[in-house]
Design a protein around this motif. Structure first.
Motif, PDB file in Angstrom:
ATOM      1  N   VAL A   7       0.866  -1.177   0.000  1.00  0.00           N
ATOM      2  CA  VAL A   7       0.000   0.000   0.000  1.00  0.00           C
ATOM      3  C   VAL A   7       0.901   1.224   0.000  1.00  0.00           C
ATOM      4  O   VAL A   7       1.560   1.535   0.998  1.00  0.00           O
ATOM      5  N   LEU A   8       0.945   1.914  -1.147  1.00  0.00           N
ATOM      6  CA  LEU A   8       1.755   3.116  -1.269  1.00  0.00           C
ATOM      7  C   LEU A   8       0.921   4.380  -1.211  1.00  0.00           C
ATOM      8  O   LEU A   8       1.481   5.467  -1.025  1.00  0.00           O
ATOM      9  N   LEU A   9      -0.392   4.259  -1.386  1.00  0.00           N
ATOM     10  CA  LEU A   9      -1.271   5.418  -1.269  1.00  0.00           C
ATOM     11  C   LEU A   9      -1.702   5.557   0.193  1.00  0.00           C
ATOM     12  O   LEU A   9      -2.737   5.049   0.615  1.00  0.00           O
ATOM     13  N   ARG A  10      -0.901   6.241   0.937  1.00  0.00           N
ATOM     14  CA  ARG A  10      -1.140   6.426   2.372  1.00  0.00           C
ATOM     15  C   ARG A  10      -0.336   7.625   2.842  1.00  0.00           C
ATOM     16  O   ARG A  10       0.527   8.143   2.120  1.00  0.00           O
ATOM     17  N   PRO A  11      -0.601   8.120   4.048  1.00  0.00           N
ATOM     18  CA  PRO A  11       0.232   9.200   4.585  1.00  0.00           C
ATOM     19  C   PRO A  11       1.670   8.732   4.786  1.00  0.00           C
ATOM     20  O   PRO A  11       1.930   7.570   5.099  1.00  0.00           O
ATOM     21  N   ALA A  12       2.597   9.619   4.591  1.00  0.00           N
ATOM     22  CA  ALA A  12       4.014   9.292   4.773  1.00  0.00           C
ATOM     23  C   ALA A  12       4.340   9.358   6.251  1.00  0.00           C
ATOM     24  O   ALA A  12       4.953  10.311   6.756  1.00  0.00           O
ATOM     25  N   VAL A  13       3.924   8.328   6.995  1.00  0.00           N
ATOM     26  CA  VAL A  13       4.120   8.306   8.449  1.00  0.00           C
ATOM     27  C   VAL A  13       5.591   8.201   8.810  1.00  0.00           C
ATOM     28  O   VAL A  13       5.970   8.458   9.958  1.00  0.00           O
ATOM     29  N   GLU A  14       6.436   7.828   7.843  1.00  0.00           N
ATOM     30  CA  GLU A  14       7.876   7.743   8.122  1.00  0.00           C
ATOM     31  C   GLU A  14       8.462   9.103   8.470  1.00  0.00           C
ATOM     32  O   GLU A  14       9.519   9.178   9.118  1.00  0.00           O
ATOM     33  N   LEU A  15       7.766  10.176   8.073  1.00  0.00           N
ATOM     34  CA  LEU A  15       8.283  11.506   8.389  1.00  0.00           C
ATOM     35  C   LEU A  15       8.258  11.770   9.894  1.00  0.00           C
ATOM     36  O   LEU A  15       9.078  12.554  10.399  1.00  0.00           O
ATOM     37  N   TYR A  16       7.337  11.150  10.617  1.00  0.00           N
ATOM     38  CA  TYR A  16       7.344  11.306  12.079  1.00  0.00           C
ATOM     39  C   TYR A  16       8.635  10.744  12.664  1.00  0.00           C
ATOM     40  O   TYR A  16       9.258  11.337  13.547  1.00  0.00           O
ATOM     41  N   THR A  17       9.013   9.587  12.185  1.00  0.00           N
ATOM     42  CA  THR A  17      10.266   8.991  12.662  1.00  0.00           C
ATOM     43  C   THR A  17      11.453   9.861  12.274  1.00  0.00           C
ATOM     44  O   THR A  17      12.412  10.009  13.050  1.00  0.00           O
ATOM     45  N   VAL A  18      11.401  10.444  11.075  1.00  0.00           N
ATOM     46  CA  VAL A  18      12.489  11.322  10.641  1.00  0.00           C
ATOM     47  C   VAL A  18      12.593  12.532  11.567  1.00  0.00           C
ATOM     48  O   VAL A  18      13.695  12.946  11.937  1.00  0.00           O
ATOM     49  N   ALA A  19      11.431  13.089  11.947  1.00  0.00           N
ATOM     50  CA  ALA A  19      11.460  14.242  12.860  1.00  0.00           C
ATOM     51  C   ALA A  19      12.050  13.856  14.208  1.00  0.00           C
ATOM     52  O   ALA A  19      12.859  14.597  14.784  1.00  0.00           O
ATOM     53  N   VAL A  20      11.667  12.692  14.737  1.00  0.00           N
ATOM     54  CA  VAL A  20      12.197  12.248  16.028  1.00  0.00           C
ATOM     55  C   VAL A  20      13.696  12.010  15.929  1.00  0.00           C
ATOM     56  O   VAL A  20      14.473  12.396  16.817  1.00  0.00           O
ATOM     57  N   CYS A  21      14.135  11.370  14.842  1.00  0.00           N
ATOM     58  CA  CYS A  21      15.561  11.102  14.669  1.00  0.00           C
ATOM     59  C   CYS A  21      16.354  12.396  14.519  1.00  0.00           C
ATOM     60  O   CYS A  21      17.492  12.509  15.015  1.00  0.00           O
TER      61      CYS A  21
END
Length: 734
Positions: A7-21
């Motif tokens: 599923v590629l049509l979804r929010p880019a939730v990985e950006l939350y992890t990027v912000a935390v990192c």
């Protein structure tokens, strides 16, 4: 065990992890004490945060780029100078090999929960609405509409490119590669299908550019022949520019029926391997259906008689000579008889003159009424001496017909010859080889192939489709004959440097010389379709002919041939298929029905609640929610996907059934693309003539003739009339 569902049509939730990192890395570097770390451990912790954040950022960018491509593809521009030219492959564009996962991704875009990622955003729709409402607004507000339509990457609501279609068809695969076709597959011929104005000519320009500039390992170019029925000015310009870049401007021949004053000349029946080919090329264009078959066969025999007589007299056949003798066979009969008796019986004319002197109305046979007396005398003399000459006997059989009956049975042949010999077209199709003052070159297909030349054939089909089809069929028939000769004896047969004795065997002759690639591009080839085209694609590959045909629908081919079986025969000879946007479902099914069905994953949310039957228990009800993964069999692509292709994109079925999704590069301006004044003038008139059909009455001929008319002053009486109030007529003058 649950199957993985992409599923590629979804929010880019990985950006939350990027912000935390990112925050953890900054704290580790600037304030390691806040994390109970010493400075050295803080640096190591920052590197660990940065590494993990970079991995998650890469995953987020994949999601964001996928979502962007679903709505808008990045621009793909390329100048003709940058088109890659390979000795092994034919460059098509950028794309990807369509697989099961792409069908799965495409099916996901139609689900209602993913509409927000596929459809235009509310801001985009608002910007387009403002453009329409503020188009005729006063000054300050009109600038707001122009600002919303500003086509720069910084504009978040800039309009989509005017290509239409569904961007999702190509956006489902962000990782594109260069798509190309091995040159060895081109000999199987290629078919390009697409409705009007969707990129067929652009694809033709891309292929023709590479064919003109390509060299083999010994430095030889390839033969390029382009048939353009409607006359595309940009295609002509592209061919000249590429020929000039490749150093082949001296090998470029431009044949155009619409501009005979500056066109090269070509005799469709002047070169042949067997004399009977002349009759075949002419009579083959007549209708052979029903009762017309008998008239077609008689026309073939009659033209063959004339062609044999012309060859014996040492004259090269052409349309004008054949038309002249079809109308008046008596002159040819007398001329050939003089030639024959001068060799065999010099005293025969004395007897013939005596017979002619004794002829009167009572002694002339009824079937010979209307013939010249010399013809009647010849017939009576030949019936007495019983000489045998096949050509003379054929002419005798023609003149023995009753004149009225003879005119009826050749009635179907004369209109065809009239089409090919009317006006200045006769100078192109029946060139005068003895006129050394005419600068227009004369070419034939064997000469073109031996010179590795480039030929543009403009047939002016919009002005006269009948003449265009007749000339195109003649050229195809001639090219098939040349291909047969090359297949048997090779390209260099008859040249002094070639030992033809070693090629007595046809098979040995075909394998002794390497094949010269003959690239034939037939735009709108349904307008040129005839029985001559079928053997070209069916058997021409053995001589090196590589046909790339362009048309709109399958129905065009069937309507032209008048037979569904023949249309299937034509389509079945094309191994490579390029399907652009089409509007006919049957045409789209030509591609989709050749593809297998694939299994795609589907997810289903199942939710339910069950009441408790124990009224004294602590549980009133139980609920259950499940995500079920199942598989469904669907076609790899549907006809509706072909109908929804944007301009400049296509599905390509290559190399035995591999489906590629391709988009072609858009042309970028190149400042050094200059053409000479005469060709530039011709291209300008071609654009005006074919795009402004409503002003057809202003076209008075070739550019040179139009300049002469414009430079010629008006008569005094006409100027007086215009001065007196008839100025309105001046607008209609060219």
């Amino acid at each position: 065990m649950a199957q993985p569902v992409e599923v590629l049509l979804r929010p880019a939730v990985e950006l939350y992890t990027v912000a935390v990192c990112t925050g953890g890395a900054l704290l580790s570097l600037l304030a390691p004490w806040s994390l109970a770390l010493n400075p050295l451990m803080g640096v190591g912790s920052a590197l660990a945060f940065a590494t993990f954040g970079a991995l998650r950022l890469h995953e987020a960018l994949v999601i964001l780029r996928y979502r962007r491509n679903i709505r808008r593809l990045p621009r793909y521009l390329m100048t003709s100078r940058d088109v890659p030219v390979s000795q092994q492959r034919l460059f098509i564009g950028r794309g990807f090999l369509w697989e099961q996962r792409h069908t799965h991704r495409l099916m996901q875009t139609y689900r209602p929960e993913f509409r927000c990622y596929v459809e235009p955003t509310p801001a985009y729709r608002l910007a387009r609405h403002l453009e329409q409402r503020l188009e005729f607004a006063p000054f300050p507000l009109s600038q707001l509409a122009k600002l919303a339509a500003w086509d720069v990457p910084l504009n978040p609501v800039r309009p989509l490119p005017p290509v239409g279609g569904m961007p999702r068809l190509h956006g489902i695969e962000p990782q594109e590669v260069d798509v190309s076709l091995p040159l060895g597959e081109r000999v199987g011929h290629s078919l390009v299908l697409g409705t009007t104005r969707v990129g067929k000519t652009r694809l033709a320009e891309l292929f023709i550019t590479q064919d003109i500039r390509r060299r083999n390992r010994v430095g030889e170019h390839e033969v390029v022949i382009v048939f353009d029925p409607k006359g595309d000015a940009d295609l002509l310009k592209r061919m000249y520019v590429e020929a000039q870049r490749a150093g082949r401007d001296g090998e470029l021949y431009v044949f155009h029926l619409g501009w005979p004053d500056i066109s090269a000349r070509y005799n469709a029946v002047g070169r042949f391997g067997r004399i009977s080919e002349v009759a075949t090329r002419i009579a083959g264009q007549l209708s052979g259906e029903g009762n017309s078959a008998a008239f077609r066969e008689f026309a073939w025999r009659f033209v063959n008689i004339i062609a044999r007589a012309l060859i014996e007299l040492g004259q090269r056949p052409d349309y004008l000579l054949i038309q002249r003798h079809v109308i008046n066979i008596d002159a040819l009969f007398i001329e050939y008889a003089q030639h024959y008796f001068a060799r065999t019986e010099p005293k025969a004319w004395e007897v013939i003159v005596q017979i002619e002197a004794r002829l009167n109305d009572r002694t002339i046979p009824r079937n010979m009424i209307g013939r010249e007396k010399r013809v009647i005398a010849l017939e009576q003399y030949l019936s007495q001496v019983r000489n045998y000459d096949p050509v003379l006997d054929g002419l005798r059989s023609a003149v023995r017909y009753d004149r009225t009956y003879f005119d009826k049975i050749v009635a179907s042949l004369l209109p065809l010859l009239e089409k090919l010999t009317s006006g200045k077209i006769a100078q192109l199709l029946a060139p005068d080889y003895a006129d050394l003052a005419d600068p227009r070159p004369i070419f034939d297909w064997m000469q073109i192939i031996r010179k590795r030349a480039v030929v543009y054939v403009g047939l002016d089909a919009l002005s006269d489709a009948e003449v265009a089809a007749a000339v195109g069929n003649s050229m195809f028939s001639d090219l098939v004959s040349v291909a047969g000769h090359i297949y048997k004896f090779g390209v260099d047969d008859g040249l002094p440097a070639v030992k033809t004795s070693a090629k007595a065997d046809a098979g040995a002759g075909a394998g002794a010389d390497p094949k010269v690639p003959i690239n034939v591009h037939a735009d709108e080839f349904n307008e040129l379709m005839g029985d001559e085209f079928i053997p070209m694609i069916n058997k021409g590959g053995g001589a090196g002919i590589q046909v790339t045909a362009y048309t709109q629908t399958l129905s065009d081919i069937e309507a032209r041939l008048g037979n569904r079986a023949k249309a299937g025969q034509v389509v079945g000879n094309f191994n490579n298929l390029f399907m652009l946007r089409v509007r006919e479902t049957a045409t789209a099914e030509l591609l989709t029905q050749q593809l297998p069905r694939v299994e795609v994953y589907t997810t289903t949310v199942v939710s339910g609640a069950t009441d408790s039957s124990d009224i004294h228990g602590s549980t009133d009800f139980t609920s259950n929610t499940q995500d079920r993964i199942s598989m469904a069999s669907v076609p790899m692509i549907e006809p509706s996907h072909v109908v929804g292709l944007p301009k400049g994109q296509c599905f390509a079925l290559l190399q035995g059934g591999n489906l590629w999704k391709v988009r072609m590069p858009l042309p970028a301006p190149d400042p050094d693309e200059a053409i000479p004044a005469d060709l530039q003038q011709l291209a300008g008139y071609m654009r005006q003539r074919y795009t402004e059909a409503s002003q057809w009455w202003q076209n008075i001929g070739s550019p040179d003739l139009q300049e002469q008319v414009q430079a010629q002053p008006l008569p005094d009486d006409l100027l007086d009339d215009l001065t007196d109030g008839g100025a309105g007529r001046d607008e209609a003058l060219p």
